[in-house]
Design an enzyme around this catalytic site. Structure first.
Site, PDB file in Angstrom:
ATOM      1  N   LYS A 103      -5.603 -10.156  -6.122  1.00  0.00           N
ATOM      2  CA  LYS A 103      -6.758 -10.115  -5.226  1.00  0.00           C
ATOM      3  C   LYS A 103      -7.776  -9.100  -5.742  1.00  0.00           C
ATOM      4  O   LYS A 103      -7.403  -8.007  -6.166  1.00  0.00           O
ATOM      5  CB  LYS A 103      -6.241  -9.680  -3.845  1.00  0.00           C
ATOM      6  N   LYS A 120       0.816  -1.219   0.000  1.00  0.00           N
ATOM      7  CA  LYS A 120       0.000   0.000   0.000  1.00  0.00           C
ATOM      8  C   LYS A 120       0.846   1.264   0.000  1.00  0.00           C
ATOM      9  O   LYS A 120       0.426   2.292  -0.539  1.00  0.00           O
ATOM     10  CB  LYS A 120      -0.977   0.000   1.181  1.00  0.00           C
ATOM     11  N   LYS A 132     -10.737  -3.218  -3.387  1.00  0.00           N
ATOM     12  CA  LYS A 132     -11.403  -1.917  -3.521  1.00  0.00           C
ATOM     13  C   LYS A 132     -10.475  -0.894  -4.153  1.00  0.00           C
ATOM     14  O   LYS A 132     -10.897  -0.085  -4.958  1.00  0.00           O
ATOM     15  CB  LYS A 132     -11.784  -1.376  -2.132  1.00  0.00           C
TER      16      LYS A 132
END
Ligand code: AQP
Length: 332
Positions: free
Chosen positions: A195, A112, A198
């Site tokens: 994956k 991230k 969002k």
């Protein structure tokens, strides 16, 4: 009865199929047999860039979806993380027990933070897994239903609980991840090795719980499949078809071998049509209930304040122990 706790981030206007199959569905089934606590983790959501208005809207949407998916406010304690101040308080204590190197090994932070310039991700994003440990340990949870991406964070949580117990005396229950193998990682429809997420999936790769039947159908029909035409589970050579088989199996309760037999010799088209219908059948009633719940904000906020009061009572009890054990003076 044993306790279950899990949290979900209000970082989008809808949960997606990965959140639903990997986590939310287990939240619902675990109401049976567990003392259940589920929170909308807004404190986690501010570790990345966001707008306050989005967070407010998304927190309500997230809560509404949890109730709409089947969480019963009588049986489960559903609340918003920032309503219970003990989460940040315990996080600080645990931060002081975590090594810099230990935190730096977390792969989700590495992924991230890569979106930001060198050194620009927030310290909050770095300490995210420690706040998550606090969420879990505050409620003395035995089981934590999550997707595979959370395994490493659960290991850190257990390490921190053990370290605290060893240093300050038995205080925390050691939690176990509850991961359902076949749905632990639902993948992106356009990139079946990644994956479904969002924040990183393209619109075509993600199926939103609150999406209309039209776009849902279109996306499933356009999902990347593999060379060949046989509907067979094979992670190595057919990751796209295998992902759809897992989805279909989880949504309809049909074992994968039975699905393989049913679609033998039929090609991908019929199979995809059925997957789309299964998704629509599951999502539509949840979307409709979510819309109803969101139409009465005052009532939704009231439900969340009932949850917060119940959560606070448990969290305060744990935190009182922690304060004493670590050597903080009592307030009188
Ligand atoms: N693709 C997935 N398959 C199975 N489980 C999944 N989960 C997420 N994606 C999948 C599980 O859903 C729960 C809630 O996730 P979260 O919102 O707390 O954060 P996340 O894991 O970071 O989910 P996203 O969609 O990938 O969000 P972003 O893009 O913001 O990071 C967790 O239990 C998670 O394992």
């Amino acid at each position: 009865s044993p306790r279950v706790l899990s949290g979900i981030q209000p970082t989008a206007d809808s949960f997606h199929l990965g959140n639903y199959l990997g986590a939310v569905r287990q939240y619902v089934s675990m109401q049976e047999g567990f003392d259940a606590f589920y929170c909308v983790v807004d404190l986690h959501a501010i570790t990345v860039d966001y707008q306050p208005e989005d967070l407010r809207r998304r927190s309500r949407i997230a809560a509404a979806q949890l109730f709409a998916a089947g969480l019963d406010p009588e049986r489960s304690t559903v609340f918003v993380q920032s309503h219970v101040r003990e989460h940040t308080e315990l996080a600080w204590v645990l931060i002081c027990l975590t090594g810099m190197g230990e935190a730096a090994r977390m792969t989700q932070f590495k992924d991230k933070s890569a979106r930001y310039g060198e050194g620009s991700a927030s310290v909050g994003l770095f300490t995210y897994p420690i706040l998550q440990a606090a969420d879990i340990l505050l409620y003395q949870a035995d089981q934590v239903p999550v997707g595979a991406d959370q395994k490493q964070h659960l290991e850190l949580t257990r390490d921190l609980a053990q370290r605290f117990n060893h240093r300050f005396g038995e205080t925390f229950t050691l939690p176990k991840p509850y991961i359902v193998k076949d749905v632990e990682k639902i993948t992106d429809l356009q990139d079946p090795t990644a994956k479904m997420s969002k924040s990183s999936s393209s619109p075509g790769g993600i199926l939103d719980l609150l999406e209309q039947p039209g776009p849902l159908r279109k996306k499933v029909m356009r999902a990347v499949t593999d060379t060949g035409s046989e509907v067979l589970a094979d992670d190595e050579n057919k990751p796209g078809v295998t992902n759809l088989l897992r989805i279909q199996s989880a949504l309809t309760g049909t074992p994968i071998p039975e699905l393989e037999a049913r679609y033998a010799g039929q090609g991908y088209g019929t199979f995809k049509k059925d997957v789309a219908e299964a998704v629509i059948e599951t999502f539509t009633p949840i979307r409709e209930r979510t819309e109803k719940l969101l139409a009465d904000e005052a009532e939704l906020d009231r439900m969340l304040s009932v949850g917060a009061a119940r959560a606070r009572a448990v969290a305060a009890e744990t935190m009182a122990k922690v304060r004493d054990r670590v050597g903080f003076l009592p307030t009188i």
